[in-house]
Write an enzyme that holds these catalytic residues in place. Sequence first.
Site, PDB file in Angstrom:
ATOM      1  N   VAL A   1       1.784  18.583   8.078  1.00 54.17           N
ATOM      2  CA  VAL A   1       2.224  18.770   6.696  1.00 54.17           C
ATOM      3  C   VAL A   1       3.214  19.929   6.594  1.00 54.17           C
ATOM      4  CG1 VAL A   1       0.100  17.816   5.734  1.00 54.17           C
ATOM      5  CG2 VAL A   1       0.253  20.281   6.182  1.00 54.17           C
TER       6      VAL A   1
ATOM      7  N   ILE B   1       7.020   6.983  17.543  1.00 49.94           N
ATOM      8  CA  ILE B   1       6.648   7.665  16.294  1.00 49.94           C
ATOM      9  C   ILE B   1       5.326   8.418  16.436  1.00 49.94           C
ATOM     10  CG2 ILE B   1       6.288   7.381  13.814  1.00 49.94           C
ATOM     11  CD1 ILE B   1       9.104   6.611  14.722  1.00 49.94           C
TER      12      ILE B   1
ATOM     13  N   CYS C   1      -5.983   7.669   9.666  1.00 44.86           N
ATOM     14  CA  CYS C   1      -6.163   7.074  10.990  1.00 44.86           C
ATOM     15  C   CYS C   1      -5.897   8.098  12.089  1.00 44.86           C
ATOM     16  CB  CYS C   1      -5.205   5.896  11.179  1.00 44.86           C
ATOM     17  SG  CYS C   1      -5.621   4.443  10.202  1.00 44.86           S
TER      18      CYS C   1
ATOM     19  N   ARG D   1      -8.580  -0.832   4.483  1.00 41.49           N
ATOM     20  CA  ARG D   1      -7.745   0.235   3.941  1.00 41.49           C
ATOM     21  C   ARG D   1      -6.346  -0.271   3.602  1.00 41.49           C
ATOM     22  NH1 ARG D   1      -6.431   4.209   7.631  1.00 41.49           N
ATOM     23  NH2 ARG D   1      -5.294   5.071   5.878  1.00 41.49           N
TER      24      ARG D   1
ATOM     25  N   ASP E   1       4.430   0.549  12.277  1.00 44.20           N
ATOM     26  CA  ASP E   1       3.296  -0.151  11.673  1.00 44.20           C
ATOM     27  C   ASP E   1       3.224  -1.628  12.061  1.00 44.20           C
ATOM     28  OD1 ASP E   1       2.219   2.026  10.443  1.00 44.20           O
ATOM     29  OD2 ASP E   1       2.862   1.529   8.421  1.00 44.20           O
TER      30      ASP E   1
ATOM     31  N   ARG F   1       0.208  14.219  12.232  1.00 40.58           N
ATOM     32  CA  ARG F   1       1.067  14.014  11.062  1.00 40.58           C
ATOM     33  C   ARG F   1       1.145  15.350  10.327  1.00 40.58           C
ATOM     34  NH1 ARG F   1       0.124   8.033   9.236  1.00 40.58           N
ATOM     35  NH2 ARG F   1      -1.184   7.250  10.880  1.00 40.58           N
TER      36      ARG F   1
ATOM     37  N   LYS G   1       0.829  -1.213   0.000  1.00 41.72           N
ATOM     38  CA  LYS G   1       0.000   0.000   0.000  1.00 41.72           C
ATOM     39  C   LYS G   1       0.857   1.254   0.000  1.00 41.72           C
ATOM     40  CE  LYS G   1      -1.866   1.643   3.942  1.00 41.72           C
ATOM     41  NZ  LYS G   1      -1.910   3.107   4.177  1.00 41.72           N
ATOM     42  N   ASN G   2       1.888   1.271   0.852  1.00 45.73           N
ATOM     43  CA  ASN G   2       2.687   2.478   1.024  1.00 45.73           C
ATOM     44  C   ASN G   2       3.675   2.710  -0.106  1.00 45.73           C
ATOM     45  OD1 ASN G   2       1.370   3.140   3.390  1.00 45.73           O
ATOM     46  ND2 ASN G   2       2.847   2.084   4.694  1.00 45.73           N
TER      47      ASN G   2
END
Length: 420
Positions: A123, A330, A116, A400, A308, A121, A22-23
Site C-alpha cells: 500500500v 505481476i 488472496c 469471492r 487474472d 500488494r 467485481k473489480n
Amino acid sequence: MDKLLIRGGKPLHGEVQISGAKNAALPELCAALLTADPVTLVNTPRLQDVTTMLKLIANMGVQVQQGDNRVQIDASGLNSPEAPYELVKTMRASVLALGPLLARFGEATVSLPGGCAIGSRPVDQHIKGLQAMGAEIVVEHGYMLAKLPVGWQRLKGAHITTDMVTVTGTENFMMAATLADGETVLENAAQEPEIVDLAEMLIKMGARIEGHGTRRIRIQGVERLHGCTHEVVPDRIEAGTFLCAVAATGGDVLLKQGRADHLDAVIDKLREAGAQVEPTDRGIHIRASGRLKAQSFRTTEYPGFPTDMQAQFMALNVVSQGASVVTETIFENRFMHVNEMVRLGAAIQIDGKVAVIEGVDKLSGAHVMATDLRASASLVIAGLVADGETLIERIYHLDRGYDRMETKLRALGADIERLK
C-alpha cells in the site's frame, strides 16, 4: 465449507449471462462515500467481496438498500470513517475506502488489507500519492491513520507518478482528487476498463475527469459531488473464464453482455489456439471442438494479457496439443494452482516466474483444493475436462469473485453440483 463436485467430459452449449464486474463494483461502492446524496448501482454482482464491502460501509453509518443486482447507498449519515480489520481481513479492496473518506471527511482509519495469498500488494504507493496531496499518514498497529494538516479543509491537487502501475492506487487517487483543491495529474495510471467505468460514474456525480483509459489522467477538483445511478460494466474476467471453459471442453456458447473489446489479448490467443470467437450485438460467441493448440503468453498490465486470466488459460493449455510457456510478471505467488493441476494429471514444470506446460491427452478427476480466487476457477475448468469426478474444496475463494458459477455452468450442460 462448501465443495464443488464435477463429473467431467461434457461440452458446453447455450447462453450465459455475464455479471457485473467485481473489480468495478468495489471501487464504485467506495465512490458513493464521496457524496451525501443517494447513489444507485445496477448490475451489481452477488459476490462475497461485494457483501463484505457493503458490511464495511454500513458499519460506518451508511444506509444500504439491496435489491436484485441493485444497491442503493446513502452516505449522508456516515459517522465513523473507519475500516476495521475484522471486516477487511479477507479483501484487499478495502484500501479503496481511504481516498474517499479522506477527501470528504478529512480523516480516515483503514486497516491494512488482506485478500488472496498470491503475492505482495504493497500500500506504499497509495500512501505516497495521498501524501503528495497533503495528507498526513502514519501506519500503526496494522492501520493506516490519515488526516489533513491542521487548518486544511481539503486535499490539494498534485502531480502523482507511481513507481509501478497500480489499479487500486489509480482508483484511490482519482476518487480523492475529485474533491481536492486544484488539478491533480496521475502519471503511469492504470488503463483497465474498470478504471474507465469508475471515472464515468464519478463524472455522472459531477467530477471533472479526462484521460481515463490512458496513462495520464487529469482531475479538476470540485466543491461537491451529487448522487447518480450507474450500471456496473460487465466482468471481463468472468467472461474470459467462460471462454476458456468452452475452449477446453468444446461447445458453442453465447456470453450475453460480454465485452470482446475488453478481452483483446485473451481472444487473440484463443483464436490462435483454434477457437472461433466473435463479438455480436448481444455479447461474445465462441465455438470450439477437439484439442486446440497450446499458446504461450506473458502476463502484463492492461491492455496486455491479464494476470487474472493466467490460471484459467493454463487449464486450457494443459489439455491442448504441444508445449507452451507461461510467464507471470505481476504476482510472485500466482502458480499455486499448479500442484493441484498436477494431481489431475497435468504436466507442468515451474522455474521461478515461468511455467512450462506439455499438453496431455486427458486429465483424470481427483480431490483438489482451491488456493485463491482465479486458481479455483482454473480447477473448475480442469474438472470440466477431466475423466471421472473432481472434488474441489475451499470454494469460498470462488464465491469471492464469481456470481453463482456452478448454476451458470449447469445451465450450459455441465455436470456440476455444490455440496454443503
